[in-house]
Motif scaffolding. Structure first.
Motif, PDB file in Angstrom:
ATOM      1  N   GLY A 195       0.812  -1.213   0.000  1.00 42.98           N
ATOM      2  CA  GLY A 195       0.000   0.000   0.000  1.00 42.98           C
ATOM      3  C   GLY A 195       0.842   1.258   0.000  1.00 42.98           C
ATOM      4  O   GLY A 195       0.570   2.210  -0.747  1.00 42.98           O
ATOM      5  N   TYR A 200       1.110   3.959  -3.065  1.00 46.15           N
ATOM      6  CA  TYR A 200       0.789   5.367  -2.853  1.00 46.15           C
ATOM      7  C   TYR A 200       1.940   6.258  -3.312  1.00 46.15           C
ATOM      8  O   TYR A 200       1.725   7.279  -3.968  1.00 46.15           O
ATOM      9  CB  TYR A 200       0.449   5.627  -1.384  1.00 46.15           C
ATOM     10  N   GLY A 246       0.353   7.588  -6.452  1.00 44.81           N
ATOM     11  CA  GLY A 246      -0.434   8.647  -5.820  1.00 44.81           C
ATOM     12  C   GLY A 246      -1.787   8.186  -5.314  1.00 44.81           C
ATOM     13  O   GLY A 246      -2.038   6.994  -5.138  1.00 44.81           O
ATOM     14  N   ASP A 247      -2.648   9.138  -5.114  1.00 42.32           N
ATOM     15  CA  ASP A 247      -3.971   8.885  -4.549  1.00 42.32           C
ATOM     16  C   ASP A 247      -4.925   8.415  -5.650  1.00 42.32           C
ATOM     17  O   ASP A 247      -5.411   9.212  -6.450  1.00 42.32           O
ATOM     18  CB  ASP A 247      -4.489  10.170  -3.889  1.00 42.32           C
ATOM     19  N   THR A 248      -5.168   7.114  -5.698  1.00 37.02           N
ATOM     20  CA  THR A 248      -6.065   6.523  -6.702  1.00 37.02           C
ATOM     21  C   THR A 248      -7.045   5.594  -5.992  1.00 37.02           C
ATOM     22  O   THR A 248      -6.923   5.345  -4.787  1.00 37.02           O
ATOM     23  CB  THR A 248      -5.267   5.691  -7.741  1.00 37.02           C
ATOM     24  N   THR A 255      -5.002   2.727  -4.503  1.00 31.47           N
ATOM     25  CA  THR A 255      -4.278   3.039  -3.269  1.00 31.47           C
ATOM     26  C   THR A 255      -5.233   3.283  -2.106  1.00 31.47           C
ATOM     27  O   THR A 255      -4.917   2.954  -0.966  1.00 31.47           O
ATOM     28  CB  THR A 255      -3.337   4.255  -3.452  1.00 31.47           C
ATOM     29  N   ARG A 256      -6.403   3.834  -2.393  1.00 30.88           N
ATOM     30  CA  ARG A 256      -7.401   4.012  -1.316  1.00 30.88           C
ATOM     31  C   ARG A 256      -7.919   2.659  -0.844  1.00 30.88           C
ATOM     32  O   ARG A 256      -8.137   2.450   0.344  1.00 30.88           O
ATOM     33  CB  ARG A 256      -8.536   4.916  -1.783  1.00 30.88           C
ATOM     34  N   GLY A 299      -4.965   1.127   1.030  1.00 24.56           N
ATOM     35  CA  GLY A 299      -4.663   1.962   2.189  1.00 24.56           C
ATOM     36  C   GLY A 299      -5.770   2.033   3.219  1.00 24.56           C
ATOM     37  O   GLY A 299      -5.530   2.430   4.357  1.00 24.56           O
ATOM     38  N   HIS A 342      -4.815   0.401   6.357  1.00 17.07           N
ATOM     39  CA  HIS A 342      -3.478   0.698   6.884  1.00 17.07           C
ATOM     40  C   HIS A 342      -3.467   0.905   8.400  1.00 17.07           C
ATOM     41  O   HIS A 342      -2.622   0.342   9.096  1.00 17.07           O
ATOM     42  CB  HIS A 342      -2.887   1.923   6.171  1.00 17.07           C
ATOM     43  N   TYR A 391       6.972   7.822   8.142  1.00 14.31           N
ATOM     44  CA  TYR A 391       7.214   7.484   6.738  1.00 14.31           C
ATOM     45  C   TYR A 391       8.627   6.928   6.545  1.00 14.31           C
ATOM     46  O   TYR A 391       8.821   5.851   5.981  1.00 14.31           O
ATOM     47  CB  TYR A 391       6.990   8.747   5.900  1.00 14.31           C
TER      48      TYR A 391
END
Length: 179
Positions: free
Chosen positions: A34, A38, A42-44, A47-48, A51, A54, A146
């Motif tokens: 995940g 990301y 990026g935010d797709t 990934t959502r 994620g 998570h 991170y």
């Protein structure tokens, strides 16, 4: 069935240690997949989707690492030995993995509490919602979660790489201890 299959011994890890190891490996693979998705795309929607779990997976891994650490300490004298310089390096590497497996989710939990947002993994309310944020509680995770997470990934990849080196270079099948 005897209890000896469940406990660690000098030749191999027991069923509980092996089960915790591979369960955590699968959950970490999901977490890292995940994060890598990301970072790379990026935010797709993908990934959502990955994620979305998570926070809950991170909390689950935190609980599992605490259980695994307690189990490891209880079995410490029975575990396969790590002799010599390479053994000390392996012990140091394992200590780094365990430290990061505790620190990374601890930082996330600290940030979650500081955010004032509720946290209820599996529907269990652990942190209630608050009206205000506590910025200084969020700062350590904002700065380190991170980077320490990706440091953990690199060390875990090194851990897996050492299994391959043991097998190919030193003709030692250390993987059978954990399978």
């Amino acid at each position: 069935m005897t209890t000896s299959r469940w406990l660690d011994n000098p030749q191999r890890y027991g069923r509980i240690s092996r089960g915790l190891h591979w369960l955590m490996a699968a959950l970490f693979a999901w977490q890292f997949a995940g994060a890598l998705l990301y970072v790379s795309i990026g935010d797709t929607a993908l990934t959502r989707f990955v994620g979305a779990s998570h926070f809950t997976m991170g909390f689950t891994l935190f609980i599992l690492v605490l259980l695994r650490g307690a189990w490891g300490l209880a079995n410490l004298r029975r575990r396969p030995p790590h002799p010599g310089r390479l053994g000390r390096a392996a012990t140091t590497g394992h200590a780094a993995i365990y430290a990061l497996m505790v620190v990374v989710p601890s930082l996330a939990l600290l940030r979650q509490y500081g955010s004032g947002k509720p946290f209820a993994p599996y529907g269990i309310p652990l942190m209630p919602e608050r009206d205000s944020k506590i910025a200084w509680l969020m700062l350590p995770a904002d700065l380190l979660h991170y980077w320490l997470g990706f440091t953990l990934l690199v060390i875990v990849l090194g851990h897996a790489g050492m299994v391959v080196l043991h097998r190919t270079l030193w003709k030692e099948d250390v993987l059978t201890r954990m399978t």
